[in-house]
Design a protein around this motif. Structure first.
Motif, PDB file in Angstrom:
ATOM      1  N   PRO A  35       0.802  -1.226   0.000  1.00 47.75           N
ATOM      2  CA  PRO A  35       0.000   0.000   0.000  1.00 47.75           C
ATOM      3  C   PRO A  35       0.833   1.274   0.000  1.00 47.75           C
ATOM      4  N   GLY A  36       2.030   1.223   0.534  1.00 49.10           N
ATOM      5  CA  GLY A  36       2.889   2.402   0.575  1.00 49.10           C
ATOM      6  C   GLY A  36       2.984   2.986   1.973  1.00 49.10           C
ATOM      7  N   THR A  37       4.075   3.685   2.190  1.00 48.47           N
ATOM      8  CA  THR A  37       4.351   4.250   3.503  1.00 48.47           C
ATOM      9  C   THR A  37       3.309   5.284   3.911  1.00 48.47           C
ATOM     10  N   VAL A  38       2.881   6.109   2.976  1.00 46.01           N
ATOM     11  CA  VAL A  38       1.894   7.151   3.299  1.00 46.01           C
ATOM     12  C   VAL A  38       0.574   6.518   3.729  1.00 46.01           C
ATOM     13  N   SER A  39       0.163   5.501   3.031  1.00 50.03           N
ATOM     14  CA  SER A  39      -1.091   4.833   3.375  1.00 50.03           C
ATOM     15  C   SER A  39      -1.004   4.145   4.737  1.00 50.03           C
ATOM     16  N   VAL A  40       0.112   3.491   5.010  1.00 54.42           N
ATOM     17  CA  VAL A  40       0.291   2.837   6.304  1.00 54.42           C
ATOM     18  C   VAL A  40       0.272   3.876   7.418  1.00 54.42           C
ATOM     19  N   ALA A  41       0.989   4.971   7.223  1.00 56.37           N
ATOM     20  CA  ALA A  41       1.028   6.034   8.234  1.00 56.37           C
ATOM     21  C   ALA A  41      -0.351   6.646   8.444  1.00 56.37           C
ATOM     22  N   ALA A  42      -1.095   6.846   7.373  1.00 56.98           N
ATOM     23  CA  ALA A  42      -2.442   7.406   7.489  1.00 56.98           C
ATOM     24  C   ALA A  42      -3.359   6.474   8.267  1.00 56.98           C
ATOM     25  N   HIS A  43      -3.273   5.180   8.013  1.00 61.76           N
ATOM     26  CA  HIS A  43      -4.121   4.217   8.719  1.00 61.76           C
ATOM     27  C   HIS A  43      -3.755   4.130  10.204  1.00 61.76           C
ATOM     28  N   ILE A  44      -2.464   4.099  10.494  1.00 62.12           N
ATOM     29  CA  ILE A  44      -2.050   4.043  11.898  1.00 62.12           C
ATOM     30  C   ILE A  44      -2.434   5.332  12.615  1.00 62.12           C
ATOM     31  N   GLY A  45      -2.201   6.468  11.971  1.00 62.76           N
ATOM     32  CA  GLY A  45      -2.566   7.755  12.573  1.00 62.76           C
ATOM     33  C   GLY A  45      -4.055   7.874  12.826  1.00 62.76           C
ATOM     34  N   ALA A  46      -4.856   7.455  11.867  1.00 62.70           N
ATOM     35  CA  ALA A  46      -6.312   7.527  12.036  1.00 62.70           C
ATOM     36  C   ALA A  46      -6.782   6.590  13.143  1.00 62.70           C
ATOM     37  N   ALA A  47      -6.183   5.412  13.236  1.00 59.73           N
ATOM     38  CA  ALA A  47      -6.567   4.464  14.282  1.00 59.73           C
ATOM     39  C   ALA A  47      -6.221   5.012  15.663  1.00 59.73           C
ATOM     40  N   VAL A  48      -5.036   5.575  15.814  1.00 56.58           N
ATOM     41  CA  VAL A  48      -4.639   6.140  17.102  1.00 56.58           C
ATOM     42  C   VAL A  48      -5.525   7.327  17.458  1.00 56.58           C
ATOM     43  N   LEU A  49      -5.762   8.204  16.487  1.00 62.44           N
ATOM     44  CA  LEU A  49      -6.620   9.365  16.724  1.00 62.44           C
ATOM     45  C   LEU A  49      -8.032   8.934  17.115  1.00 62.44           C
ATOM     46  N   ALA A  50      -8.573   7.956  16.415  1.00 60.89           N
ATOM     47  CA  ALA A  50      -9.922   7.476  16.730  1.00 60.89           C
ATOM     48  C   ALA A  50      -9.979   6.864  18.130  1.00 60.89           C
ATOM     49  N   LEU A  51      -8.936   6.139  18.531  1.00 54.64           N
ATOM     50  CA  LEU A  51      -8.921   5.554  19.868  1.00 54.64           C
ATOM     51  C   LEU A  51      -8.862   6.624  20.949  1.00 54.64           C
ATOM     52  N   VAL A  52      -8.076   7.665  20.722  1.00 53.65           N
ATOM     53  CA  VAL A  52      -7.995   8.755  21.703  1.00 53.65           C
ATOM     54  C   VAL A  52      -9.342   9.476  21.808  1.00 53.65           C
ATOM     55  N   ILE A  53      -9.951   9.757  20.677  1.00 54.45           N
ATOM     56  CA  ILE A  53     -11.245  10.441  20.684  1.00 54.45           C
ATOM     57  C   ILE A  53     -12.319   9.546  21.305  1.00 54.45           C
ATOM     58  N   GLN A  54     -12.267   8.251  21.013  1.00 52.08           N
ATOM     59  CA  GLN A  54     -13.243   7.327  21.593  1.00 52.08           C
ATOM     60  C   GLN A  54     -13.081   7.239  23.103  1.00 52.08           C
TER      61      GLN A  54
END
Length: 86
Positions: A35-54
C-alpha cells in the motif's frame, strides 16, 4: 447507542491499520508493492486518533460524548475517502 457505534468504528480502524501494515510488510518481503508508507502512516494515525477520541467519548457525558463519537465517524470517513476511494 452512538458511543457503541463509534467504538465499533474505532475498533474497525485498528483492524484495518493492522491489515494494511501487514500487507505492506508482506509486500516488501515478497518483492511486490504494498500500500505504501503514506497509506500505512495514514491508517495508523487515524486508528490512534480514533482511539484517543473514543476514550474521550467514553469518559464524558451528553453533548461532549456525542460530539466526540461523531468525530470518530468523521475520522473514519476521511480515512476511507482519502485512502480507499480518493
Amino acid at each position: 447507542m452512538l458511543r457503541g457505534l463509534s467504538g465499533a468504528v474505532a475498533a474497525g480502524l485498528v483492524v484495518l491499520a493492522i491489515v494494511v501494515t501487514g500487507a505492506q510488510y508482506l509486500g516488501s518481503q515478497r518483492g511486490f508493492p504494498g500500500p505504501g508508507t503514506v497509506s500505512v502512516a495514514a491508517h495508523i494515525g487515524a486508528a490512534v486518533l480514533a482511539l484517543v477520541i473514543q476514550h474521550f467519548a467514553d469518559h464524558r457525558r451528553r453533548v461532549l460524548s456525542a460530539g466526540a463519537s461523531l468525530l470518530v465517524l468523521v475520522v473514519a470517513g476521511v480515512l476511507l475517502w482519502t485512502q480507499w476511494w480518493g
